[in-house]
Design an enzyme around this catalytic site. Structure first.
Site, short mmCIF file in Angstrom:
data_model
loop_
_atom_site.label_atom_id
_atom_site.label_comp_id
_atom_site.label_asym_id
_atom_site.label_seq_id
_atom_site.Cartn_x
_atom_site.Cartn_y
_atom_site.Cartn_z
N ASP A 80 0.83 -1.20 0.00
CA ASP A 80 0.00 0.00 0.00
C ASP A 80 0.87 1.26 0.00
OD1 ASP A 80 -2.31 1.54 0.21
OD2 ASP A 80 -2.32 1.46 2.40
N HIS A 81 0.68 2.13 -0.94
CA HIS A 81 1.37 3.42 -1.02
C HIS A 81 2.90 3.29 -1.00
CE1 HIS A 81 -2.02 6.19 -0.95
NE2 HIS A 81 -2.60 5.35 -0.11
N ASP A 102 2.95 5.20 -5.55
CA ASP A 102 2.21 6.45 -5.37
C ASP A 102 3.09 7.63 -5.74
OD1 ASP A 102 0.68 8.56 -4.64
OD2 ASP A 102 0.37 7.96 -2.56
N HIS A 178 -7.49 9.91 4.13
CA HIS A 178 -6.98 8.89 5.04
C HIS A 178 -7.23 9.33 6.47
CE1 HIS A 178 -4.10 7.78 1.61
NE2 HIS A 178 -4.96 6.80 1.73
N GLY A 179 -7.53 8.37 7.33
CA GLY A 179 -7.77 8.68 8.74
C GLY A 179 -9.26 8.82 9.03
N HIS A 208 -9.31 5.01 -2.09
CA HIS A 208 -8.52 5.07 -0.86
C HIS A 208 -9.26 5.93 0.15
CE1 HIS A 208 -4.45 3.40 -1.96
NE2 HIS A 208 -5.10 3.37 -3.12
N GLY A 209 -8.88 5.79 1.43
CA GLY A 209 -9.53 6.58 2.46
C GLY A 209 -10.99 6.24 2.60
N GLY A 210 -11.32 4.94 2.54
CA GLY A 210 -12.72 4.52 2.55
C GLY A 210 -13.37 4.45 3.91
N ASN A 230 -9.99 0.68 0.19
CA ASN A 230 -9.03 0.55 1.28
C ASN A 230 -9.69 0.90 2.62
OD1 ASN A 230 -7.39 0.35 -1.02
ND2 ASN A 230 -5.65 1.26 0.05
#
Length: 287
Positions: A80-81, A102, A178-179, A208-210, A230
């Site tokens: 990831d990333h 990324d 994210h977070g 991403h950031g789901g 994610n």
């Protein structure tokens, strides 16, 4: 059943479901995600960030590979990333079946150059490559990167990036971060933009950031073409909240199974909920 991302998401795209990519930064988080996916006959992506890999060590990946090969559900081990060629090469040497490069913070031209180089390294080894175009937000609590300001994905340029690099999956920026979101902030996905991206880009799309986004928007994004989502903070927040409660109830506990068992049970409920949103339950039968 270990496979690469291209093989996994080819089916998801055709059958209109999404596969969760769960960050497994410890044996307990691996146990949480994989056992719940096995219980629901759902495919899984075991995601590991470079900082998590640094903590876990290469040797831990041998255990992850063993679990992935022996499980009855389709599984991918995904970096990831990944931010550098060195991080990508480490993952490849460890046996990851999918890597993300990324370069979203680079210029468009540099993103293409860097991503194409990774594709040329990975493809002969049957390892899938994910790239990102646009920027995901970062709410200040995540090691997974992101930016203070979200830059939305340009659909036309996204098509150009895909065609010039040959990537297998593309992470798009449509309004996630994210977070965990603070209570005063309501996340909002730009679903109209997602429709436009889908019209231009034929490969599986990634969100991403789901964590913490409204359930109805996540479910709708799957219908509109998101094939991989994610999930990290939603699971970790529930898991460690329960750990703190357990230790507060009995500060003398020292045995891992006594400390972590109830946390794993609570976090599994989150995984089950995500599987329902992603339309992923019982989809292992399609492979």
């Amino acid at each position: 059943m270990l496979m690469n991302m291209k093989e996994l998401l080819r089916v998801a795209q055709k059958e209109k479901f999404a596969v969760g990519a769960y960050n497994i930064g410890s044996a307990e988080l691996l146990k949480t995600a994989l056992e719940e996916c096995e219980a629901n006959n759902a495919p899984i992506i075991l995601a590991i960030h470079p900082s998590e890999l640094e903590y876990l060590t290469d040797e831990f990946i041998e255990y992850v590979k063993e679990r992935a090969m022996k499980t009855h559900v389709p599984a991918v081990i995904h970096l990831d990333h990944g931010a550098t060629k060195e991080q990508i090469m480490r993952a490849i040497r460890c046996g990851f079946t999918s890597v993300m490069i990324d370069a979203s913070h680079c210029s468009f031209e540099e993103n293409i150059r860097v991503t194409k180089e990774i594709v040329e390294l990975a493809r002969p080894l049957n390892i899938s490559v994910e790239a990102e175009f646009g920027t995901i937000g970062n709410l200040g609590e995540s090691y997974e990167g992101g930016a203070s300001e979200i830059i939305y994905t340009d659909p036309v340029k996204a098509k150009e990036l895909v065609e010039k690099t040959g990537i297998d999956t593309l992470a798009v920026a449509i309004g996630t971060s994210h977070g965990l979101y603070p209570k005063w902030m309501t996340p909002k996905l730009n679903l109209e933009l997602l429709k436009e991206i889908r019209e231009q880009v034929g490969i599986p799309l990634v969100l991403h950031g789901g964590s913490a986004n409204p359930d109805d928007e996540i479910a709708e994004s799957v219908k509109l073409g998101i094939c991989k989502i994610n999930i990290s903070s939603d699971i970790k927040s529930v898991f460690f909240k329960r750990v703190r409660e357990t230790l507060k109830e009995n500060e003398k506990l020292m045995e891992p199974h006594e400390i972590f068992s109830s946390a794993i049970m609570e976090a599994k409920k989150v995984v089950k909920h995500k599987l329902e949103l992603f339309n992923c339950i019982d989809k292992a039968k399609l492979y």
